[in-house]
Enzyme design. Structure first.
Site, PDB file in Angstrom:
ATOM      1  N   LYS A  70       0.849  -1.184   0.000  1.00  0.00           N
ATOM      2  CA  LYS A  70       0.000   0.000   0.000  1.00  0.00           C
ATOM      3  C   LYS A  70       0.888   1.239   0.000  1.00  0.00           C
ATOM      4  O   LYS A  70       1.908   1.280   0.705  1.00  0.00           O
ATOM      5  CB  LYS A  70      -0.898  -0.010   1.236  1.00  0.00           C
ATOM      6  CG  LYS A  70      -1.884   1.150   1.320  1.00  0.00           C
ATOM      7  CD  LYS A  70      -2.777   1.003   2.543  1.00  0.00           C
ATOM      8  CE  LYS A  70      -3.762   2.157   2.653  1.00  0.00           C
ATOM      9  NZ  LYS A  70      -4.676   2.006   3.811  1.00  0.00           N
ATOM     10  N   SER A 146      -9.169   3.050   2.922  1.00  0.00           N
ATOM     11  CA  SER A 146      -8.109   3.685   2.169  1.00  0.00           C
ATOM     12  C   SER A 146      -7.229   2.702   1.392  1.00  0.00           C
ATOM     13  O   SER A 146      -6.406   3.116   0.590  1.00  0.00           O
ATOM     14  CB  SER A 146      -7.228   4.522   3.114  1.00  0.00           C
ATOM     15  OG  SER A 146      -6.586   3.703   4.080  1.00  0.00           O
ATOM     16  N   SER A 170     -10.031   0.491   6.925  1.00  0.00           N
ATOM     17  CA  SER A 170      -9.387   0.682   5.626  1.00  0.00           C
ATOM     18  C   SER A 170      -8.948  -0.582   4.919  1.00  0.00           C
ATOM     19  O   SER A 170      -8.573  -0.536   3.750  1.00  0.00           O
ATOM     20  CB  SER A 170      -8.187   1.623   5.769  1.00  0.00           C
ATOM     21  OG  SER A 170      -8.610   2.940   6.002  1.00  0.00           O
TER      22      SER A 170
END
Length: 486
Positions: A70, A146, A170
Protein backbone atom coordinates in the site's frame (compact mmCIF):
# COMPACT_ATOMS: atom_id res chain seq x y z
CA UNK A 1 -9.86 -22.28 -9.97
CA UNK A 2 -7.34 -19.43 -9.82
CA UNK A 3 -4.43 -20.25 -7.51
CA UNK A 4 -4.06 -18.42 -4.24
CA UNK A 5 -0.63 -17.31 -3.00
CA UNK A 6 0.11 -20.57 -1.18
CA UNK A 7 -0.94 -22.49 -4.28
CA UNK A 8 1.47 -20.44 -6.36
CA UNK A 9 4.25 -21.09 -3.88
CA UNK A 10 3.59 -24.84 -4.04
CA UNK A 11 3.55 -24.76 -7.85
CA UNK A 12 6.87 -22.91 -7.89
CA UNK A 13 8.45 -25.57 -5.70
CA UNK A 14 7.02 -28.33 -7.89
CA UNK A 15 8.47 -26.68 -10.98
CA UNK A 16 5.03 -26.17 -12.54
CA UNK A 17 5.53 -22.43 -12.90
CA UNK A 18 8.61 -20.24 -13.18
CA UNK A 19 9.32 -17.59 -10.54
CA UNK A 20 10.53 -15.00 -13.03
CA UNK A 21 7.57 -15.62 -15.31
CA UNK A 22 5.19 -15.23 -12.36
CA UNK A 23 6.49 -11.72 -11.70
CA UNK A 24 6.34 -10.89 -15.41
CA UNK A 25 2.74 -12.10 -15.53
CA UNK A 26 1.73 -9.66 -12.77
CA UNK A 27 3.36 -6.81 -14.69
CA UNK A 28 1.56 -7.89 -17.86
CA UNK A 29 -1.72 -7.73 -15.97
CA UNK A 30 -0.86 -4.24 -14.76
CA UNK A 31 -0.17 -3.26 -18.37
CA UNK A 32 -3.54 -4.68 -19.44
CA UNK A 33 -5.74 -3.50 -16.55
CA UNK A 34 -4.27 -0.54 -14.75
CA UNK A 35 -5.24 1.99 -17.40
CA UNK A 36 -8.84 1.41 -16.33
CA UNK A 37 -8.36 0.54 -12.66
CA UNK A 38 -5.69 3.04 -11.62
CA UNK A 39 -4.92 0.65 -8.78
CA UNK A 40 -1.10 0.63 -9.07
CA UNK A 41 0.74 3.94 -8.70
CA UNK A 42 4.36 2.75 -8.72
CA UNK A 43 6.27 -0.17 -10.23
CA UNK A 44 9.74 -1.54 -9.59
CA UNK A 45 10.10 -3.82 -12.60
CA UNK A 46 13.89 -4.08 -12.85
CA UNK A 47 14.46 -4.53 -9.13
CA UNK A 48 11.62 -7.03 -8.70
CA UNK A 49 12.75 -9.13 -11.66
CA UNK A 50 16.32 -9.07 -10.38
CA UNK A 51 15.11 -10.19 -6.94
CA UNK A 52 13.16 -13.01 -8.60
CA UNK A 53 16.26 -14.17 -10.51
CA UNK A 54 18.35 -14.21 -7.33
CA UNK A 55 15.64 -15.60 -5.07
CA UNK A 56 16.74 -18.41 -2.76
CA UNK A 57 13.99 -20.77 -1.61
CA UNK A 58 14.55 -21.40 2.09
CA UNK A 59 11.12 -22.82 2.74
CA UNK A 60 9.39 -19.45 3.05
CA UNK A 61 5.58 -19.76 3.01
CA UNK A 62 5.28 -17.31 0.09
CA UNK A 63 8.44 -18.22 -1.81
CA UNK A 64 8.75 -15.65 -4.61
CA UNK A 65 5.12 -14.52 -4.74
CA UNK A 66 4.48 -11.04 -6.22
CA UNK A 67 3.08 -8.54 -3.73
CA UNK A 68 1.93 -4.94 -3.92
CA UNK A 69 2.49 -2.68 -0.93
CA UNK A 70 0.00 0.00 0.00
CA UNK A 71 1.32 3.45 -0.87
CA UNK A 72 0.79 4.60 2.72
CA UNK A 73 2.66 3.64 5.86
CA UNK A 74 4.56 0.70 4.34
CA UNK A 75 8.11 1.75 3.60
CA UNK A 76 10.63 -0.01 1.38
CA UNK A 77 14.03 1.69 1.32
CA UNK A 78 14.62 3.70 -1.84
CA UNK A 79 11.00 3.52 -3.00
CA UNK A 80 8.47 6.40 -3.06
CA UNK A 81 6.87 7.32 0.27
CA UNK A 82 4.14 9.74 -0.77
CA UNK A 83 1.15 8.74 1.37
CA UNK A 84 -0.98 9.79 -1.61
CA UNK A 85 -0.09 13.43 -0.87
CA UNK A 86 1.04 16.14 -3.29
CA UNK A 87 3.23 17.58 -0.53
CA UNK A 88 5.26 14.35 -0.45
CA UNK A 89 5.23 13.49 -4.16
CA UNK A 90 9.05 13.56 -4.27
CA UNK A 91 9.59 11.82 -0.94
CA UNK A 92 11.43 8.49 -0.75
CA UNK A 93 11.72 5.99 2.09
CA UNK A 94 15.07 6.06 3.86
CA UNK A 95 14.70 2.60 5.41
CA UNK A 96 12.54 -0.52 5.20
CA UNK A 97 10.07 -0.73 8.04
CA UNK A 98 9.63 -3.81 10.20
CA UNK A 99 6.32 -4.81 8.59
CA UNK A 100 7.70 -4.78 5.04
CA UNK A 101 10.88 -6.50 6.19
CA UNK A 102 8.76 -9.30 7.66
CA UNK A 103 6.84 -9.62 4.36
CA UNK A 104 10.09 -10.00 2.49
CA UNK A 105 11.32 -12.62 4.96
CA UNK A 106 8.07 -14.52 4.28
CA UNK A 107 9.21 -14.76 0.64
CA UNK A 108 7.21 -12.02 -1.08
CA UNK A 109 8.72 -10.02 -3.92
CA UNK A 110 7.45 -6.45 -3.88
CA UNK A 111 6.48 -5.37 -7.39
CA UNK A 112 5.09 -1.91 -6.64
CA UNK A 113 2.68 0.23 -4.65
CA UNK A 114 -1.08 0.77 -4.72
CA UNK A 115 -3.26 3.87 -4.84
CA UNK A 116 -4.48 5.52 -1.62
CA UNK A 117 -6.47 8.61 -0.62
CA UNK A 118 -4.32 11.44 0.74
CA UNK A 119 -2.95 10.30 4.11
CA UNK A 120 -5.60 7.57 4.22
CA UNK A 121 -8.38 9.79 5.56
CA UNK A 122 -11.20 8.51 3.33
CA UNK A 123 -13.21 5.33 2.82
CA UNK A 124 -12.79 5.84 -0.94
CA UNK A 125 -9.61 6.24 -2.98
CA UNK A 126 -9.47 9.46 -5.00
CA UNK A 127 -6.26 11.38 -4.28
CA UNK A 128 -5.56 14.56 -6.22
CA UNK A 129 -2.02 13.28 -6.73
CA UNK A 130 -2.93 10.04 -8.53
CA UNK A 131 -6.62 10.22 -9.40
CA UNK A 132 -9.39 7.81 -8.46
CA UNK A 133 -9.00 4.04 -8.24
CA UNK A 134 -11.78 2.01 -9.87
CA UNK A 135 -13.62 -1.12 -8.81
CA UNK A 136 -13.07 -4.09 -11.17
CA UNK A 137 -16.63 -5.28 -10.48
CA UNK A 138 -17.89 -2.08 -12.13
CA UNK A 139 -15.52 0.70 -13.17
CA UNK A 140 -18.08 3.38 -12.33
CA UNK A 141 -17.74 2.54 -8.64
CA UNK A 142 -15.02 2.99 -6.03
CA UNK A 143 -13.14 -0.02 -4.64
CA UNK A 144 -13.29 1.73 -1.26
CA UNK A 145 -10.51 3.08 0.90
CA UNK A 146 -8.11 3.69 2.17
CA UNK A 147 -6.63 0.40 0.88
CA UNK A 148 -8.63 0.86 -2.32
CA UNK A 149 -5.81 0.36 -4.79
CA UNK A 150 -4.82 -2.87 -3.06
CA UNK A 151 -8.40 -4.14 -3.16
CA UNK A 152 -8.77 -3.28 -6.83
CA UNK A 153 -5.53 -5.06 -7.72
CA UNK A 154 -6.40 -8.24 -5.83
CA UNK A 155 -10.01 -8.37 -7.04
CA UNK A 156 -8.77 -7.97 -10.63
CA UNK A 157 -6.22 -10.78 -10.22
CA UNK A 158 -3.07 -8.68 -10.63
CA UNK A 159 -1.65 -10.22 -7.44
CA UNK A 160 -3.08 -12.84 -5.06
CA UNK A 161 -2.35 -10.69 -1.99
CA UNK A 162 -1.84 -6.96 -1.55
CA UNK A 163 -0.80 -5.27 1.65
CA UNK A 164 -3.12 -2.80 3.34
CA UNK A 165 -3.61 -1.12 6.65
CA UNK A 166 -6.68 -0.41 8.71
CA UNK A 167 -7.18 2.58 11.00
CA UNK A 168 -10.96 2.73 10.82
CA UNK A 169 -11.92 0.01 8.37
CA UNK A 170 -9.39 0.68 5.63
CA UNK A 171 -8.86 -3.03 4.92
CA UNK A 172 -12.38 -4.24 5.69
CA UNK A 173 -14.26 -1.50 3.81
CA UNK A 174 -12.51 -2.15 0.46
CA UNK A 175 -12.82 -5.88 1.12
CA UNK A 176 -16.60 -5.42 1.39
CA UNK A 177 -16.83 -3.14 -1.63
CA UNK A 178 -14.55 -5.36 -3.77
CA UNK A 179 -15.53 -8.90 -2.79
CA UNK A 180 -12.43 -9.94 -0.83
CA UNK A 181 -11.32 -11.25 2.54
CA UNK A 182 -10.11 -8.44 4.76
CA UNK A 183 -8.68 -9.10 8.22
CA UNK A 184 -7.71 -6.45 10.74
CA UNK A 185 -5.62 -8.31 13.33
CA UNK A 186 -5.53 -7.67 17.06
CA UNK A 187 -3.66 -4.57 18.17
CA UNK A 188 -0.05 -5.59 18.79
CA UNK A 189 -0.18 -8.72 16.62
CA UNK A 190 1.98 -7.62 13.66
CA UNK A 191 5.27 -5.71 13.39
CA UNK A 192 5.49 -1.96 13.94
CA UNK A 193 8.42 0.47 13.88
CA UNK A 194 11.21 1.40 13.61
CA UNK A 195 9.83 4.95 13.41
CA UNK A 196 6.05 4.70 13.60
CA UNK A 197 5.17 2.66 16.68
CA UNK A 198 1.64 3.56 17.74
CA UNK A 199 -0.29 4.07 14.50
CA UNK A 200 -3.12 6.41 15.53
CA UNK A 201 -2.60 5.31 19.15
CA UNK A 202 -2.98 1.66 18.22
CA UNK A 203 -6.08 2.11 16.06
CA UNK A 204 -4.18 1.52 12.81
CA UNK A 205 -2.63 -1.85 12.00
CA UNK A 206 -1.01 -3.31 8.88
CA UNK A 207 -2.13 -6.50 7.18
CA UNK A 208 -3.51 -7.40 3.73
CA UNK A 209 -6.40 -8.22 1.40
CA UNK A 210 -6.66 -11.81 0.23
CA UNK A 211 -8.79 -14.30 -1.69
CA UNK A 212 -8.47 -17.37 0.51
CA UNK A 213 -8.66 -18.05 4.22
CA UNK A 214 -5.54 -20.21 4.13
CA UNK A 215 -3.57 -17.29 2.64
CA UNK A 216 -4.94 -15.07 5.40
CA UNK A 217 -3.97 -17.59 8.09
CA UNK A 218 -0.52 -18.32 6.67
CA UNK A 219 0.20 -14.62 6.31
CA UNK A 220 -0.74 -13.95 9.91
CA UNK A 221 1.48 -16.85 10.97
CA UNK A 222 4.36 -15.27 9.04
CA UNK A 223 3.75 -11.80 10.48
CA UNK A 224 2.79 -12.41 14.11
CA UNK A 225 5.52 -11.31 16.46
CA UNK A 226 6.21 -10.14 19.98
CA UNK A 227 8.34 -6.99 19.80
CA UNK A 228 9.79 -5.95 23.18
CA UNK A 229 10.13 -2.35 21.96
CA UNK A 230 6.52 -2.09 20.77
CA UNK A 231 3.95 -0.23 22.90
CA UNK A 232 1.29 -2.93 22.37
CA UNK A 233 1.87 -6.66 22.84
CA UNK A 234 -0.20 -9.71 21.90
CA UNK A 235 1.06 -13.23 22.77
CA UNK A 236 2.00 -15.47 19.87
CA UNK A 237 -0.72 -17.89 18.80
CA UNK A 238 0.62 -21.44 18.74
CA UNK A 239 0.67 -23.83 16.91
CA UNK A 240 -0.47 -21.23 14.38
CA UNK A 241 -3.51 -19.98 12.51
CA UNK A 242 -3.05 -22.14 9.41
CA UNK A 243 -2.97 -25.25 11.60
CA UNK A 244 -6.17 -24.17 13.33
CA UNK A 245 -8.47 -23.33 10.41
CA UNK A 246 -9.26 -26.94 9.46
CA UNK A 247 -9.81 -28.05 13.05
CA UNK A 248 -13.28 -28.22 14.61
CA UNK A 249 -14.39 -25.44 16.92
CA UNK A 250 -13.36 -26.06 20.50
CA UNK A 251 -16.96 -25.78 21.65
CA UNK A 252 -20.43 -25.04 20.33
CA UNK A 253 -20.23 -21.48 19.08
CA UNK A 254 -22.40 -18.60 20.20
CA UNK A 255 -22.59 -15.63 17.85
CA UNK A 256 -24.12 -12.24 18.67
CA UNK A 257 -25.29 -10.11 15.76
CA UNK A 258 -26.64 -6.67 15.00
CA UNK A 259 -27.96 -5.12 11.81
CA UNK A 260 -28.44 -1.62 13.21
CA UNK A 261 -25.86 1.13 12.73
CA UNK A 262 -23.85 1.87 15.88
CA UNK A 263 -24.15 5.60 15.14
CA UNK A 264 -27.89 5.60 14.44
CA UNK A 265 -27.66 6.05 10.66
CA UNK A 266 -29.70 4.06 8.16
CA UNK A 267 -28.59 0.65 6.92
CA UNK A 268 -29.56 -0.69 3.49
CA UNK A 269 -31.93 -3.62 3.29
CA UNK A 270 -29.30 -5.52 1.33
CA UNK A 271 -26.69 -5.12 4.08
CA UNK A 272 -29.23 -6.38 6.59
CA UNK A 273 -30.13 -9.26 4.29
CA UNK A 274 -26.45 -10.21 4.00
CA UNK A 275 -26.22 -10.61 7.77
CA UNK A 276 -29.54 -12.44 8.09
CA UNK A 277 -28.47 -14.92 5.39
CA UNK A 278 -25.37 -15.64 7.48
CA UNK A 279 -27.51 -16.04 10.61
CA UNK A 280 -29.68 -18.57 8.80
CA UNK A 281 -26.62 -20.47 7.63
CA UNK A 282 -25.09 -20.55 11.11
CA UNK A 283 -28.36 -21.71 12.63
CA UNK A 284 -28.57 -24.52 10.07
CA UNK A 285 -25.27 -25.81 11.46
CA UNK A 286 -26.47 -25.65 15.04
CA UNK A 287 -24.54 -22.48 15.89
CA UNK A 288 -26.48 -20.34 18.33
CA UNK A 289 -27.14 -16.73 17.27
CA UNK A 290 -28.68 -13.89 19.23
CA UNK A 291 -29.54 -10.39 18.06
CA UNK A 292 -28.21 -7.77 20.45
CA UNK A 293 -27.87 -4.01 20.71
CA UNK A 294 -24.35 -2.69 20.29
CA UNK A 295 -23.21 -2.16 23.90
CA UNK A 296 -21.10 0.94 23.13
CA UNK A 297 -21.98 4.61 22.76
CA UNK A 298 -21.34 4.84 19.04
CA UNK A 299 -21.72 8.60 18.50
CA UNK A 300 -19.46 9.39 21.46
CA UNK A 301 -16.83 6.96 20.23
CA UNK A 302 -16.89 8.42 16.72
CA UNK A 303 -16.30 11.89 18.12
CA UNK A 304 -13.36 10.51 20.09
CA UNK A 305 -12.08 8.84 16.93
CA UNK A 306 -12.05 12.18 15.14
CA UNK A 307 -10.16 13.73 18.06
CA UNK A 308 -7.38 11.16 17.71
CA UNK A 309 -7.33 11.57 13.91
CA UNK A 310 -7.02 15.34 14.27
CA UNK A 311 -4.39 15.18 16.99
CA UNK A 312 -2.27 12.68 15.09
CA UNK A 313 -2.56 14.80 11.95
CA UNK A 314 -1.33 17.91 13.75
CA UNK A 315 1.62 15.93 15.10
CA UNK A 316 2.35 14.53 11.63
CA UNK A 317 2.45 17.97 10.03
CA UNK A 318 4.72 19.29 12.75
CA UNK A 319 7.23 16.60 11.74
CA UNK A 320 6.73 17.35 8.05
CA UNK A 321 7.34 21.06 8.64
CA UNK A 322 10.58 20.28 10.44
CA UNK A 323 11.65 18.14 7.51
CA UNK A 324 10.79 20.62 4.74
CA UNK A 325 11.85 23.69 6.70
CA UNK A 326 8.66 25.72 6.38
CA UNK A 327 5.06 25.95 7.50
CA UNK A 328 2.48 24.00 5.51
CA UNK A 329 -0.50 25.82 4.04
CA UNK A 330 -3.89 24.87 2.66
CA UNK A 331 -2.36 24.91 -0.82
CA UNK A 332 -0.15 21.97 0.17
CA UNK A 333 -2.98 19.52 0.75
CA UNK A 334 -6.53 18.51 -0.02
CA UNK A 335 -9.33 20.34 1.77
CA UNK A 336 -10.28 17.31 3.89
CA UNK A 337 -6.73 17.02 5.18
CA UNK A 338 -6.54 20.75 5.89
CA UNK A 339 -9.74 20.74 7.93
CA UNK A 340 -8.65 17.74 10.02
CA UNK A 341 -5.25 19.34 10.58
CA UNK A 342 -6.79 22.63 11.72
CA UNK A 343 -9.01 20.80 14.21
CA UNK A 344 -5.96 19.07 15.64
CA UNK A 345 -4.10 22.32 16.23
CA UNK A 346 -6.57 23.42 18.92
CA UNK A 347 -6.78 20.17 20.87
CA UNK A 348 -5.43 19.97 24.41
CA UNK A 349 -3.63 17.18 26.27
CA UNK A 350 -6.80 16.86 28.35
CA UNK A 351 -8.88 16.18 25.21
CA UNK A 352 -6.46 13.49 24.13
CA UNK A 353 -6.13 11.81 27.50
CA UNK A 354 -9.90 11.67 27.94
CA UNK A 355 -10.26 10.09 24.51
CA UNK A 356 -7.74 7.33 25.18
CA UNK A 357 -9.43 6.55 28.50
CA UNK A 358 -12.74 6.25 26.65
CA UNK A 359 -11.17 3.75 24.24
CA UNK A 360 -9.88 1.67 27.14
CA UNK A 361 -13.32 1.68 28.76
CA UNK A 362 -14.94 0.63 25.47
CA UNK A 363 -12.41 -2.19 25.15
CA UNK A 364 -13.37 -3.49 28.59
CA UNK A 365 -17.10 -3.33 27.74
CA UNK A 366 -16.56 -5.32 24.56
CA UNK A 367 -14.39 -7.88 26.33
CA UNK A 368 -17.28 -8.62 28.69
CA UNK A 369 -19.45 -9.38 25.66
CA UNK A 370 -17.16 -12.33 24.89
CA UNK A 371 -17.96 -13.92 28.22
CA UNK A 372 -21.28 -14.84 26.54
CA UNK A 373 -20.35 -14.96 22.85
CA UNK A 374 -17.51 -16.17 20.62
CA UNK A 375 -17.97 -13.63 17.83
CA UNK A 376 -19.98 -10.54 17.00
CA UNK A 377 -21.52 -10.33 13.51
CA UNK A 378 -22.50 -7.12 11.67
CA UNK A 379 -22.56 -5.85 8.12
CA UNK A 380 -19.09 -4.72 7.09
CA UNK A 381 -20.54 -1.75 5.25
CA UNK A 382 -24.07 -0.38 5.36
CA UNK A 383 -24.26 0.09 1.59
CA UNK A 384 -22.53 -1.01 -1.60
CA UNK A 385 -19.60 1.03 -2.89
CA UNK A 386 -20.37 4.60 -3.95
CA UNK A 387 -19.91 5.74 -7.52
CA UNK A 388 -16.60 7.36 -8.40
CA UNK A 389 -18.28 10.76 -8.79
CA UNK A 390 -20.49 10.50 -5.68
CA UNK A 391 -20.70 13.77 -3.74
CA UNK A 392 -19.81 12.64 -0.24
CA UNK A 393 -19.33 16.16 1.16
CA UNK A 394 -22.10 18.74 0.90
CA UNK A 395 -21.58 22.16 -0.66
CA UNK A 396 -22.42 23.73 2.72
CA UNK A 397 -19.71 21.70 4.46
CA UNK A 398 -17.15 22.48 1.76
CA UNK A 399 -17.73 26.19 2.33
CA UNK A 400 -17.15 25.78 6.08
CA UNK A 401 -14.00 23.75 5.43
CA UNK A 402 -12.54 26.59 3.37
CA UNK A 403 -13.04 28.89 6.35
CA UNK A 404 -12.05 26.38 9.04
CA UNK A 405 -9.41 28.70 10.55
CA UNK A 406 -12.20 31.08 11.55
CA UNK A 407 -13.83 28.43 13.77
CA UNK A 408 -13.17 27.62 17.42
CA UNK A 409 -12.10 24.20 18.72
CA UNK A 410 -15.56 22.70 19.15
CA UNK A 411 -16.74 24.09 15.82
CA UNK A 412 -13.76 22.53 14.05
CA UNK A 413 -14.39 19.13 15.63
CA UNK A 414 -18.08 19.35 14.80
CA UNK A 415 -17.13 20.19 11.24
CA UNK A 416 -15.23 16.90 10.91
CA UNK A 417 -18.35 15.02 11.97
CA UNK A 418 -20.38 17.09 9.53
CA UNK A 419 -18.28 16.61 6.41
CA UNK A 420 -17.79 12.90 7.09
CA UNK A 421 -21.51 12.32 7.71
CA UNK A 422 -22.27 10.91 4.26
CA UNK A 423 -19.12 8.79 4.23
CA UNK A 424 -19.83 7.44 7.71
CA UNK A 425 -23.37 6.51 6.66
CA UNK A 426 -21.79 4.12 4.13
CA UNK A 427 -19.38 2.56 6.62
CA UNK A 428 -20.43 2.93 10.29
CA UNK A 429 -19.57 -0.61 11.42
CA UNK A 430 -15.79 -0.82 11.21
CA UNK A 431 -14.31 1.92 13.41
CA UNK A 432 -15.14 0.49 16.84
CA UNK A 433 -12.81 -2.49 16.48
CA UNK A 434 -9.97 -0.08 15.75
CA UNK A 435 -10.65 1.84 18.94
CA UNK A 436 -10.99 -1.28 21.10
CA UNK A 437 -8.08 -3.13 19.45
CA UNK A 438 -10.13 -6.22 18.58
CA UNK A 439 -9.59 -8.41 15.52
CA UNK A 440 -12.24 -8.16 12.82
CA UNK A 441 -12.67 -9.82 9.44
CA UNK A 442 -14.81 -8.99 6.40
CA UNK A 443 -16.04 -11.97 4.39
CA UNK A 444 -17.40 -11.71 0.82
CA UNK A 445 -20.74 -13.52 1.16
CA UNK A 446 -23.26 -11.29 -0.66
CA UNK A 447 -23.83 -9.66 -4.05
CA UNK A 448 -26.38 -6.87 -4.43
CA UNK A 449 -29.03 -6.48 -7.11
CA UNK A 450 -26.67 -4.07 -8.87
CA UNK A 451 -24.08 -6.83 -9.09
CA UNK A 452 -21.77 -5.30 -6.49
CA UNK A 453 -20.46 -7.14 -3.44
CA UNK A 454 -21.22 -6.53 0.23
CA UNK A 455 -19.26 -8.09 3.05
CA UNK A 456 -20.25 -9.29 6.50
CA UNK A 457 -18.01 -8.62 9.47
CA UNK A 458 -17.12 -10.88 12.37
CA UNK A 459 -15.44 -9.18 15.35
CA UNK A 460 -13.57 -11.34 17.85
CA UNK A 461 -12.12 -11.10 21.31
CA UNK A 462 -8.63 -9.63 21.50
CA UNK A 463 -6.11 -12.26 20.47
CA UNK A 464 -8.72 -14.57 18.93
CA UNK A 465 -8.24 -14.24 15.18
CA UNK A 466 -8.35 -18.04 15.09
CA UNK A 467 -12.11 -18.23 15.66
CA UNK A 468 -12.69 -15.56 13.01
CA UNK A 469 -10.66 -17.51 10.47
CA UNK A 470 -12.33 -20.78 11.41
CA UNK A 471 -15.66 -19.08 10.70
CA UNK A 472 -14.28 -17.79 7.42
CA UNK A 473 -13.10 -21.26 6.47
CA UNK A 474 -16.57 -22.61 7.30
CA UNK A 475 -18.10 -20.24 4.73
CA UNK A 476 -15.37 -20.90 2.20
CA UNK A 477 -15.71 -24.66 2.54
CA UNK A 478 -19.45 -24.33 1.91
CA UNK A 479 -18.82 -22.28 -1.25
CA UNK A 480 -20.44 -19.16 0.15
CA UNK A 481 -17.80 -16.66 -0.92
CA UNK A 482 -18.76 -14.38 -3.81
CA UNK A 483 -15.67 -13.18 -5.64
CA UNK A 484 -15.11 -11.63 -9.04
CA UNK A 485 -14.41 -14.13 -11.81
CA UNK A 486 -11.10 -13.20 -13.39
Amino acid sequence: MVMDALGMSEALRDGKIDRLELIKESYQKIDQLNGKLNAVIQRRDERALREAEKFVDKGQPFAGIPLLLKGLGQNLAGEPDTNGARLLKNNYAQETDNFVNRLQKAGFIVIGQTNVPEFGFKNITDPTLYGAAHNPWNLQYSPGGSSGGSASAVAAGIVPIAAGNDGGGSIRIPASFSGLIGLKPTRGRVPVGPTSWRGWQGAAINFALTKSIRDTAALLDALQIVQPAAPFQTPLFKPGFLARIEQPFKRKLRVAYSIESPVGSTVSQEAKAAVLEVVTFLNSLGIQTNEIENPLNGPELMQSYYIVNAGETASMFQKIEQKIGRKVTSADMELTTWAIYQAGLLLSAKDYSKTLSLWDEASAVMDRLYESYDAYLTPTTAYIAPKINAELITVKSLKKMRHVTELNKDERLNLISEFFERSLKLTPFTQQANMTGQPAISLPTFVSKKGLPLGVQFIGRKGDEATLMQLGRLFERNHMFKMLDE
